[in-house]
Design a protein around this motif. Structure first.
Motif, PDB file in Angstrom:
ATOM      1  N   THR A   1      96.072  10.219 -37.778  1.00 17.68           N
ATOM      2  CA  THR A   1      95.924  11.126 -38.922  1.00 17.68           C
ATOM      3  C   THR A   1      95.572  10.348 -40.190  1.00 17.68           C
ATOM      4  O   THR A   1      94.716  10.778 -40.963  1.00 17.68           O
ATOM      5  CB  THR A   1      97.213  11.947 -39.125  1.00 17.68           C
ATOM      6  OG1 THR A   1      97.497  12.630 -37.904  1.00 17.68           O
ATOM      7  CG2 THR A   1      97.064  12.960 -40.234  1.00 17.68           C
ATOM      8  N   SER A   2      96.223   9.186 -40.388  1.00 16.42           N
ATOM      9  CA  SER A   2      95.910   8.371 -41.567  1.00 16.42           C
ATOM     10  C   SER A   2      94.432   8.001 -41.581  1.00 16.42           C
ATOM     11  O   SER A   2      93.785   8.000 -42.634  1.00 16.42           O
ATOM     12  CB  SER A   2      96.743   7.092 -41.581  1.00 16.42           C
ATOM     13  OG  SER A   2      98.108   7.391 -41.477  1.00 16.42           O
ATOM     14  N   ILE A   3      93.877   7.672 -40.395  1.00 13.97           N
ATOM     15  CA  ILE A   3      92.463   7.295 -40.318  1.00 13.97           C
ATOM     16  C   ILE A   3      91.564   8.520 -40.473  1.00 13.97           C
ATOM     17  O   ILE A   3      90.580   8.488 -41.216  1.00 13.97           O
ATOM     18  CB  ILE A   3      92.182   6.563 -38.975  1.00 13.97           C
ATOM     19  CG1 ILE A   3      92.961   5.242 -38.936  1.00 13.97           C
ATOM     20  CG2 ILE A   3      90.689   6.307 -38.798  1.00 13.97           C
ATOM     21  CD1 ILE A   3      92.944   4.549 -37.585  1.00 13.97           C
ATOM     22  N   LEU A   4      91.923   9.621 -39.793  1.00  8.40           N
ATOM     23  CA  LEU A   4      91.108  10.847 -39.862  1.00  8.40           C
ATOM     24  C   LEU A   4      91.033  11.405 -41.279  1.00  8.40           C
ATOM     25  O   LEU A   4      90.074  12.075 -41.643  1.00  8.40           O
ATOM     26  CB  LEU A   4      91.687  11.926 -38.930  1.00  8.40           C
ATOM     27  CG  LEU A   4      91.476  11.719 -37.432  1.00  8.40           C
ATOM     28  CD1 LEU A   4      92.346  12.687 -36.625  1.00  8.40           C
ATOM     29  CD2 LEU A   4      90.011  11.915 -37.070  1.00  8.40           C
ATOM     30  N   MET A   5      92.060  11.125 -42.076  1.00  5.64           N
ATOM     31  CA  MET A   5      92.087  11.655 -43.443  1.00  5.64           C
ATOM     32  C   MET A   5      91.071  10.962 -44.356  1.00  5.64           C
ATOM     33  O   MET A   5      90.677  11.518 -45.376  1.00  5.64           O
ATOM     34  CB  MET A   5      93.488  11.518 -44.052  1.00  5.64           C
ATOM     35  CG  MET A   5      94.484  12.607 -43.678  1.00  5.64           C
ATOM     36  SD  MET A   5      93.913  14.265 -44.036  1.00  5.64           S
ATOM     37  CE  MET A   5      93.985  14.260 -45.820  1.00  5.64           C
ATOM     38  N   ILE A   6      90.652   9.744 -43.994  1.00  7.69           N
ATOM     39  CA  ILE A   6      89.776   8.985 -44.896  1.00  7.69           C
ATOM     40  C   ILE A   6      88.516   9.785 -45.276  1.00  7.69           C
ATOM     41  O   ILE A   6      88.228   9.934 -46.458  1.00  7.69           O
ATOM     42  CB  ILE A   6      89.439   7.593 -44.293  1.00  7.69           C
ATOM     43  CG1 ILE A   6      90.740   6.775 -44.224  1.00  7.69           C
ATOM     44  CG2 ILE A   6      88.401   6.852 -45.143  1.00  7.69           C
ATOM     45  CD1 ILE A   6      90.609   5.457 -43.468  1.00  7.69           C
TER      46      ILE A   6
END
Lengths: 229, 122
Positions: A218-223
């Motif tokens: 999720t942290s990566i997808l949020m970028i």
């Protein structure tokens, strides 16, 4: 209003939580359906509002209990290590399941944002509801949502998954420790994981792994989402 | 007690690493990854922490109680937007749960069929 000193002492919150939790665990040995986390929390909410004891007085001790979450989450490395061979064999399907769930979780809330007149601040705080609250807090600081509210949504999703998850997965015909752990860990993070651990340490380990991987995904997808919001 | 001390030490290492590297991950998850690495590399022996880990994991729910009690502070905001809250939390959580579970189950079955002659079933 000045509180009596015994209420102002952290021992009050610690003692009360432990006492109610032990009673709830005791009930569980008689009736399997009881979720000690839910029973304890609901009892304390009702207890505080009935007695009028301010939440801040409880919180002094509550923070001590919540501190245990750090070492307890670290302990999830143990079932991961014990079952490393089995997880490695399933790693592809497990990771794809977690990524699919994480994308869907963000997409569903992004769609709600397109409803005219929808509460934008509230929904931005809801984007991260499937990941554990410390991750949700950090992400929401960058989206323009309310960080504290995002933690509340994480807790609500976890609580709902903890209560409804195992039965819902059974109804959907999703059996097996690994799919169950992936489903609940990805959607309901640590609170769901705590429920899975009640039945099986192995499924709980998979759930804990999914919780961590979903947090990273999720942290990566949020970028790309930050720029789009 | 040794096990508890080791778990707390790894949690603290997670806190330090998170602050130092500005990781997008919380300290407890970082600590979990560090402990897994330490177990795999043999730096930490399973026997040192097995009993205490089991105890903490069995009672993990206890540590979430204060966070749930804390949601009462937001009761007003949730009440005034309860439709969006329910629409987001209930179907959203179930959908994510079902899809990630189905994907894992479906793919692992396919993999099992491919390797059926081997000893992968298990």
């Amino acid at each position: 209003m000045t509180l009596p000193t015994w209420l102002d002492n952290p021992a009050f919150g610690v003692g009360l939580t432990l006492l109610v939790y032990c009673a709830a665990v005791g009930f569980r040995s008689k009736r399997r359906g009881i979720n000690p986390l839910v029973v304890t929390s609901l009892f304390l909410i009702v207890f505080l509002s009935v007695t009028g004891i301010p939440y801040e007085a409880y919180r002094a001790g509550g923070d001590w209990i919540a501190y245990g979450l750090g070492p307890a989450t670290v302990a999830l490395a143990v079932p991961l290590y014990k079952h490393a061979a089995a997880i490695r064999r399933m790693l592809g399907p497990v990771l794809l399941g977690i990524i699919a769930g994480s994308i869907l979780s963000l997409a569903a809330v992004l769609l709600l944002l397109y409803i005219p007149g929808s509460p934008r601040e509230l929904l931005l705080s809801m984007l991260t509801k499937s990941v554990s609250s410390p991750i949700a807090l950090e992400i929401t600081k960058r989206t323009g949502g309310i960080p504290e509210l995002s933690a509340v949504f994480s807790v609500l999703s976890g609580l709902f998954g903890s209560v409804a998850g195992p039965a819902f997965m059974r109804i959907c015909g999703i059996r097996g420790d690994v799919p169950l752990g992936v489903g609940i860990g990805t959607s309901s993070h640590g609170i769901g994981t705590a429920r899975v651990l009640l039945d099986s340490e192995w499924a709980g380990g998979v759930s804990g792994f999914s919780m961590a991987a979903a947090g990273i995904a999720t942290s990566i997808l949020m970028i790309p989402v930050y720029g789009w919001l | 007690m040794k096990g508890i001390a080791i778990l707390i030490a790894f949690y603290l290492a997670g806190v330090a690493l998170e602050a130092w590297l500005r990781l997008p991950l919380p300290a407890n998850v970082t600590g979990m990854i560090l402990l897994a690495l330490a177990l795999f590399s043999g730096i930490v022996k399973l026997e040192w922490i097995e009993k205490e880990s089991g105890l903490l994991l069995r009672h993990m729910g206890l540590f979430f109680v204060p966070a749930i009690v804390g949601t009462i502070a937001f009761a007003d905001m949730i009440q005034s937007h309860w439709m969006y809250v329910i629409a987001g939390v209930v179907p959203g959580t179930l959908l994510v749960m079902a899809v990630s579970g189905f994907v894992t189950k479906g793919l692992s079955r396919k993999e099992k069929n491919v390797h059926d002659s081997a000893d992968v079933a298990g």
